[in-house]
Motif scaffolding. Structure first.
Motif, short mmCIF file in Angstrom:
data_model
loop_
_atom_site.label_atom_id
_atom_site.label_comp_id
_atom_site.label_asym_id
_atom_site.label_seq_id
_atom_site.Cartn_x
_atom_site.Cartn_y
_atom_site.Cartn_z
N LEU A 271 0.83 -1.21 0.00
CA LEU A 271 0.00 0.00 0.00
C LEU A 271 0.86 1.25 0.00
O LEU A 271 0.56 2.23 -0.70
N GLN A 272 1.90 1.23 0.82
CA GLN A 272 2.77 2.41 0.86
C GLN A 272 3.42 2.66 -0.49
O GLN A 272 3.51 3.82 -0.94
N LYS A 273 3.84 1.61 -1.16
CA LYS A 273 4.48 1.77 -2.47
C LYS A 273 3.49 2.28 -3.51
O LYS A 273 3.82 3.16 -4.33
N VAL A 274 2.25 1.72 -3.45
CA VAL A 274 1.25 2.13 -4.45
C VAL A 274 0.86 3.57 -4.26
O VAL A 274 0.76 4.36 -5.21
N TRP A 275 0.61 3.96 -2.97
CA TRP A 275 0.13 5.33 -2.73
C TRP A 275 1.24 6.37 -2.86
O TRP A 275 0.95 7.55 -3.00
N GLU A 276 2.48 5.97 -2.82
CA GLU A 276 3.57 6.93 -2.99
C GLU A 276 3.99 7.09 -4.45
O GLU A 276 4.82 7.94 -4.76
N MET A 277 3.43 6.26 -5.32
CA MET A 277 3.78 6.36 -6.74
C MET A 277 3.17 7.62 -7.37
O MET A 277 2.08 8.05 -6.98
N ASP A 278 3.88 8.18 -8.33
CA ASP A 278 3.39 9.33 -9.08
C ASP A 278 2.26 8.86 -9.99
O ASP A 278 2.43 7.88 -10.74
N SER A 282 2.24 5.75 -12.83
CA SER A 282 1.56 4.51 -12.45
C SER A 282 0.88 3.89 -13.66
O SER A 282 0.26 4.58 -14.48
N ARG A 283 0.99 2.57 -13.77
CA ARG A 283 0.35 1.82 -14.83
C ARG A 283 -1.03 1.34 -14.42
O ARG A 283 -1.72 0.70 -15.22
N MET A 284 -1.42 1.58 -13.15
CA MET A 284 -2.71 1.12 -12.64
C MET A 284 -3.70 2.26 -12.65
O MET A 284 -3.36 3.42 -12.36
N SER A 285 -4.92 1.89 -12.95
CA SER A 285 -5.97 2.90 -12.91
C SER A 285 -6.39 3.16 -11.48
O SER A 285 -6.01 2.45 -10.55
N GLU A 286 -7.15 4.20 -11.32
CA GLU A 286 -7.62 4.55 -9.97
C GLU A 286 -8.51 3.47 -9.40
O GLU A 286 -8.48 3.18 -8.21
N ALA A 287 -9.31 2.83 -10.23
CA ALA A 287 -10.19 1.74 -9.77
C ALA A 287 -9.38 0.52 -9.35
O ALA A 287 -9.70 -0.14 -8.34
N GLU A 288 -8.31 0.23 -10.10
CA GLU A 288 -7.46 -0.92 -9.75
C GLU A 288 -6.73 -0.67 -8.42
O GLU A 288 -6.58 -1.58 -7.60
N ILE A 289 -6.28 0.58 -8.26
CA ILE A 289 -5.61 0.92 -6.99
C ILE A 289 -6.58 0.78 -5.83
O ILE A 289 -6.24 0.28 -4.76
N ARG A 290 -7.82 1.23 -6.06
CA ARG A 290 -8.83 1.12 -4.99
C ARG A 290 -9.11 -0.34 -4.68
O ARG A 290 -9.20 -0.73 -3.51
N GLN A 291 -9.24 -1.18 -5.70
CA GLN A 291 -9.51 -2.60 -5.47
C GLN A 291 -8.34 -3.27 -4.75
O GLN A 291 -8.53 -4.06 -3.83
N LEU A 292 -7.12 -2.93 -5.15
CA LEU A 292 -5.93 -3.48 -4.48
C LEU A 292 -5.87 -3.06 -3.03
O LEU A 292 -5.52 -3.84 -2.14
#
Length: 483
Positions: A271-278, A282-292
């Motif tokens: 989570l820390q890595k995902v939320w600190e990414m620019d 990021s290659r993930m969409s906002e919905a994918e980040i939310r699901q992760l």
């Protein structure tokens, strides 16, 4: 100084005093008997001379009185002071023997027995002063009658030497044999000391003292020491088992805690890595980040709950280890079982949940703690659900004599018979892999503690591939409280 030397010295000292007293008594007895006869004989001879108040002394001897065979060992002389006349016995004249004559003024005061040496020969002399009647009148005189005591002195000297040498030899022999016997008697004490030293160094607590002697004080002491060693060995083994159990408990607890902590830490790092990414990189969409994020938080929550259950179970077992118990009161069985059956239907399961006839428990009571009894039953029911992927789990009750048996039966995977003795051990899992079923292996240990605290027992019937049946036996209360 050791005990055996002190005992030997005391016994030898007492023996020495007793030998000295005995030797003195023997020597005194012989001395007084030997000289008593001689003194009596001298006094008798002196009386014979004293009774003769008128006799002729012109021939110069006293053979009239001391003559004959009986007087050969006696010597006598009569001295008349005013006439300065010394009249010896014939045997004294023959050997030219003369006794010392006391002064006239001392003659009366020196009457009695005395010992003297003349020519190196010992004599016992009896001296008596009296008046001698002669043809010219009465004159003061002194009579000395003596006997040679060389044989008596030699006998007494030999007796004294025999007593001294015999007493000394007896004392040495008594000291030697006393020391030997003391060492032999005290040798079991040495074995006790060796056993105690072995315990002190911690080499071997199974050693025992071998003793084949009589059941005396030493025997009872060794028996007591052996009994004490046995108890100490038992305590030591229990302590070792306790330490081994504690080490195993800490190891297993560390293993069980490490898995959820690893999962929690991994999800947090993700989570820390995902939320600190620019966002632009990021290659993930906002919905994918939310699901992760939702999945990671769910994993963290599940592992946290698992850790909470583990800590709660460990706390219960820690209380059990410290001997802490809980309050008990009469508990009605039918309401308890009905509540457990209702709540068990909401547990996660893949098998059917079947309840037997609980009406027979109406009016039946046991002495216990309702909360802990419910916890114990849920442990068995949840355990049955986990190991029954398909089939049925049944709960009912049976009665036998003064006990109620709560029976929980499943048609799951079952167990081998050699696994049954270990299922109540902490962190033990009947399945070979910990990942096959959920749980940490503490539930049955807690359930067994609760059953023991209620004075009950548990019976296990199982067969591989056919299922397992647990019967929890609890004592009934025959005087239910008035409602």
């Amino acid at each position: 100084m050791s005990i055996k030397l002190r005992l030997t010295a005391w016994y030898s000292g007492i023996l020495a005093v007793m030998l000295l007293a005995l030797s003195a008594a023997i020597y005194g007895f012989v001395y007084f008997n030997t000289y008593g006869d001689l003194k009596e004989r001298l006094m008798r001879q002196a009386q014979q001379v004293g009774l003769k108040t008128d006799f002729d002394y012109n021939d110069g001897t006293l053979k009239q009185v001391l003559g004959g065979p009986a007087g050969q060992s006696l010597f006598a002389q009569l001295y008349i002071y005013d006439l300065d006349k010394l009249i010896p016995s014939q045997n004294m004249s023959e050997i030219n023997l003369q006794f010392k004559v006391p002064a006239k003024a001392d003659a009366a005061s020196q009457q009695g027995f005395s010992q003297a040496n003349y020519g190196g020969n010992p004599f016992l002399i009896y001296q008596q002063a009296f008046d001698v009647g002669t043809s010219n009148g009465n004159y003061p005189a002194v009579l000395q009658v003596a006997v040679y005591t060389g044989e008596q002195l030699s006998l007494l000297n030999r007796l004294k030497n025999i007593l001294l040498v015999g007493s000394f030899a007896t004392l040495i022999a008594a000291f030697t044999f006393g020391l030997f016997l003391a060492r032999k008697s005290m040798s079991p004490i040495g074995m006790v000391i060796e056993a105690a030293n072995g315990i002190q160094t911690g080499n071997d607590l199974s050693s025992r003292i071998e003793y084949n002697g009589p059941p005396d004080e030493i025997g009872r002491l060794i028996e007591t020491v052996n009994s004490m060693l046995g108890r100490m060995e038992g305590f030591y083994r229990e302590l070792e088992d306790s330490y081994a159990t504690q080490r195993r408990f800490v190891s297993d607890a560390s293993h069980e805690l490490r898995t959820p902590l690893t999962t929690i830490r991994g999800n947090i790092d993700l989570l820390q890595k995902v939320w600190e990414m620019d966002p632009e990189q990021s290659r993930m969409s906002e919905a994918e980040i939310r699901q992760l994020s939702i999945e990671s938080v769910k994993d963290i929550a599940d592992e946290s709950k698992r850790m909470s259950r583990l800590v709660g179970d460990m706390l219960s077992l820690a209380r059990a280890d410290t001997g802490r118990t809980f309050d008990k009161e009469p508990v009605a069985l039918e309401p308890l079982m009905t509540e457990v059956a209702r709540r068990a239907s909401f547990l996660p399961r893949q098998s059917e949940w079947s309840i037997g006839d609980l009406s027979q428990m109406n009016g039946k009571y046991i002495v216990g703690n309702k909360d802990y009894l419910q916890q114990m039953l849920f442990i068995f029911i949840d355990n049955a659900f986990k190991y029954t992927p398909s089939g049925e789990v049944t709960m009912d009750a049976v009665f036998y004599q003064n006990q109620v048996g709560i029976r929980i039966k499943d048609t799951g995977i079952g167990m081998d018979r050699d696994q049954v003795p270990h299922i109540f051990d902490r962190f033990y899992r009947a399945d070979e892999s910990r990942g096959m079923t959920e749980g940490i292996g503490l539930g049955l240990s807690i359930a067994k503690w609760i059953i023991d605290e209620h004075g009950g027992s548990v019976e296990v019937v199982t067969r591989q591939g056919e299922g397992t049946t647990f019967i929890i036996w609890l004592p009934l209360l025959f005087a239910p409280p008035l409602e």
